[in-house]
Design an enzyme around this catalytic site. Structure first.
Site, PDB file in Angstrom:
ATOM      1  N   ASP A  67       0.874  -1.106  -0.104  1.00  0.00           N
ATOM      2  CA  ASP A  67       0.124  -0.028   0.008  1.00  0.00           C
ATOM      3  C   ASP A  67       0.917   0.988  -0.043  1.00  0.00           C
ATOM      4  O   ASP A  67       1.850   1.157   0.797  1.00  0.00           O
ATOM      5  CB  ASP A  67      -0.977  -0.114   1.345  1.00  0.00           C
ATOM      6  CG  ASP A  67      -1.935   0.899   0.926  1.00  0.00           C
ATOM      7  OD1 ASP A  67      -2.984   0.474  -0.001  1.00  0.00           O
ATOM      8  OD2 ASP A  67      -2.447   1.926   1.668  1.00  0.00           O
ATOM      9  N   GLY A 147       0.938   6.994 -12.045  1.00  0.00           N
ATOM     10  CA  GLY A 147       0.421   7.575 -11.133  1.00  0.00           C
ATOM     11  C   GLY A 147       0.969   9.024 -11.078  1.00  0.00           C
ATOM     12  O   GLY A 147       0.776   9.971 -11.961  1.00  0.00           O
ATOM     13  N   TYR A 148       1.407   9.519  -9.887  1.00  0.00           N
ATOM     14  CA  TYR A 148       1.879  11.004  -9.637  1.00  0.00           C
ATOM     15  C   TYR A 148       3.410  11.075 -10.131  1.00  0.00           C
ATOM     16  O   TYR A 148       3.776  12.079  -9.891  1.00  0.00           O
ATOM     17  CB  TYR A 148       1.569  11.315  -8.231  1.00  0.00           C
ATOM     18  CG  TYR A 148       0.685  11.305  -7.605  1.00  0.00           C
ATOM     19  CD1 TYR A 148      -0.452  12.476  -7.497  1.00  0.00           C
ATOM     20  CD2 TYR A 148      -0.211   9.980  -6.947  1.00  0.00           C
ATOM     21  CE1 TYR A 148      -1.620  12.261  -7.241  1.00  0.00           C
ATOM     22  CE2 TYR A 148      -1.489   9.871  -6.521  1.00  0.00           C
ATOM     23  CZ  TYR A 148      -2.181  11.313  -6.624  1.00  0.00           C
ATOM     24  OH  TYR A 148      -3.555  10.964  -5.935  1.00  0.00           O
ATOM     25  N   ARG A 175       9.174   2.273  -3.253  1.00  0.00           N
ATOM     26  CA  ARG A 175       8.835   0.779  -3.503  1.00  0.00           C
ATOM     27  C   ARG A 175      10.275  -0.018  -3.535  1.00  0.00           C
ATOM     28  O   ARG A 175      10.539  -0.895  -3.001  1.00  0.00           O
ATOM     29  CB  ARG A 175       8.083   0.525  -4.712  1.00  0.00           C
ATOM     30  CG  ARG A 175       7.557  -0.817  -4.868  1.00  0.00           C
ATOM     31  CD  ARG A 175       6.593  -0.904  -5.886  1.00  0.00           C
ATOM     32  NE  ARG A 175       5.487  -0.067  -5.815  1.00  0.00           N
ATOM     33  CZ  ARG A 175       5.203   1.126  -6.024  1.00  0.00           C
ATOM     34  NH1 ARG A 175       5.670   1.815  -6.958  1.00  0.00           N
ATOM     35  NH2 ARG A 175       4.044   1.858  -5.697  1.00  0.00           N
TER      36      ARG A 175
HETATM   37  P1  ITT Z   1      -3.408  -1.975  -5.579  1.00  0.00           P
HETATM   38  O1  ITT Z   1      -4.089  -1.759  -4.351  1.00  0.00           O
HETATM   39  O2  ITT Z   1      -4.392  -3.039  -6.602  1.00  0.00           O
HETATM   40  O3  ITT Z   1      -2.039  -2.429  -5.452  1.00  0.00           O
HETATM   41  P2  ITT Z   1      -3.745   0.803  -5.936  1.00  0.00           P
HETATM   42  O4  ITT Z   1      -3.291   1.678  -7.133  1.00  0.00           O
HETATM   43  O5  ITT Z   1      -4.923   0.911  -5.416  1.00  0.00           O
HETATM   44  O6  ITT Z   1      -3.633  -0.625  -6.626  1.00  0.00           O
HETATM   45  P3  ITT Z   1      -2.702   1.822  -3.689  1.00  0.00           P
HETATM   46  O7  ITT Z   1      -3.925   1.721  -2.768  1.00  0.00           O
HETATM   47  O8  ITT Z   1      -1.402   1.226  -2.629  1.00  0.00           O
HETATM   48  O9  ITT Z   1      -2.454   0.911  -5.124  1.00  0.00           O
HETATM   49  O10 ITT Z   1      -2.548   3.230  -3.998  1.00  0.00           O
HETATM   50  C1  ITT Z   1      -1.366   3.724  -4.396  1.00  0.00           C
HETATM   51  C2  ITT Z   1      -1.528   5.101  -5.256  1.00  0.00           C
HETATM   52  O11 ITT Z   1      -0.576   5.823  -4.990  1.00  0.00           O
HETATM   53  C3  ITT Z   1      -1.290   4.783  -6.885  1.00  0.00           C
HETATM   54  O12 ITT Z   1      -2.859   4.396  -7.349  1.00  0.00           O
HETATM   55  C4  ITT Z   1      -0.671   5.811  -7.316  1.00  0.00           C
HETATM   56  O13 ITT Z   1      -1.549   6.918  -7.447  1.00  0.00           O
HETATM   57  C5  ITT Z   1       0.066   6.534  -6.009  1.00  0.00           C
HETATM   58  N1  ITT Z   1       1.582   5.779  -6.171  1.00  0.00           N
HETATM   59  C6  ITT Z   1       1.989   4.832  -5.312  1.00  0.00           C
HETATM   60  N2  ITT Z   1       3.393   4.490  -5.723  1.00  0.00           N
HETATM   61  C7  ITT Z   1       3.511   5.320  -7.058  1.00  0.00           C
HETATM   62  C8  ITT Z   1       4.572   5.560  -7.618  1.00  0.00           C
HETATM   63  O14 ITT Z   1       5.692   4.833  -7.605  1.00  0.00           O
HETATM   64  N3  ITT Z   1       4.484   6.581  -8.431  1.00  0.00           N
HETATM   65  C9  ITT Z   1       3.533   7.314  -8.913  1.00  0.00           C
HETATM   66  N4  ITT Z   1       2.376   7.048  -8.223  1.00  0.00           N
HETATM   67  C10 ITT Z   1       2.520   6.210  -7.221  1.00  0.00           C
END
Ligand code: ITT
Length: 191
Positions: A67, A147-148, A175
């Site tokens: 997460d 993502g971001y 990560r």
């Molecule tokens: P899963 O739970 O199925 O793994 P999710 O996208 O819902 O997918 P999270 O609840 O952990 O996963 O949310 C993490 C969010 O944070 C992700 O959707 C991105 O918007 C952001 N995020 C996390 N790591 C990132 C990264 O390395 N680069 C850019 N954005 C990231």
């Protein structure tokens, strides 16, 4: 070779884990399509445990989940655990953050990843957490990642995550660092 289910629906994460886990002797499998895990925890750790333990119990195999999210100082740590739910897609999530930071001088932010590995019975066997510090820039830069990534400029390189290749991002990202810490533990299970 033991199976390891990746408890994620996020394609960006999935691609990163395929590379990050390439030295671990496991058969990496994706979370079954039909399995929906509700992320109702109040911390990154709660949600990582929930995702990994449910996928392990349902598949009767080892699983790994993270997460993660971006915490922005001027927004009181938001979006944090709500990073994936901050708007309906990556473009809108970025737009929302840039709008909320309009005119704001303090752009400090960090990413967090909490990783959890569960045994086939759902028991937590490995946990790890790491952060990556940087700033939210004024407008997106770079074409890679997810993502971001295009609005997060990492402190030591001054590159956005979207400007980095995989090797560089993995070496400094939340990560990549969280996973690196637990490689020895993973190698004890998957040999
Ligand atoms: P899963 O739970 O199925 O793994 P999710 O996208 O819902 O997918 P999270 O609840 O952990 O996963 O949310 C993490 C969010 O944070 C992700 O959707 C991105 O918007 C952001 N995020 C996390 N790591 C990132 C990264 O390395 N680069 C850019 N954005 C990231």
């Amino acid at each position: 070779m033991k199976n390891l289910y990746l408890a994620s629906r996020n394609n960006g994460k999935i691609e990163e884990y395929k590379k990050l886990l390439s030295k671990v002797n496991c058969q990496l499998l994706l979370q079954p399509e039909t399995l929906e895990v509700e992320e109702d925890g109040l911390t990154f750790r709660d949600n990582a445990i929930k995702k990994a333990s449910e996928v392990s119990r349902k598949t009767n195999n080892f699983s790994i989940a993270d997460d993660s999210g971006i915490c922005i100082e001027a927004l009181g740590g938001k979006p944090g655990i709500y990073s994936s739910r901050y708007a309906e897609n990556d473009k809108k999530r970025i737009e929302r953050v840039l709008k909320e930071l309009h005119g704001v001088k303090n752009r400090s932010a960090f990413f967090v990843a909490n990783i959890c590995v569960c045994a086939p019975n759902g028991e937590v066997v490995i946990e790890s957490e790491a952060k990556c510090y940087g700033n939210v820039i004024l407008k997106p830069r770079g074409n890679g990642g997810f993502g971001y990534d295009p609005i997060f400029e990492e402190s030591s390189t001054r590159l956005t995550f979207a400007e980095m290749n995989n090797v560089i991002k993995d070496s400094c990202s939340h990560r990549g660092k969280a996973l690196k810490k637990i490689i020895p533990d993973l190698l004890q299970i998957f040999y």
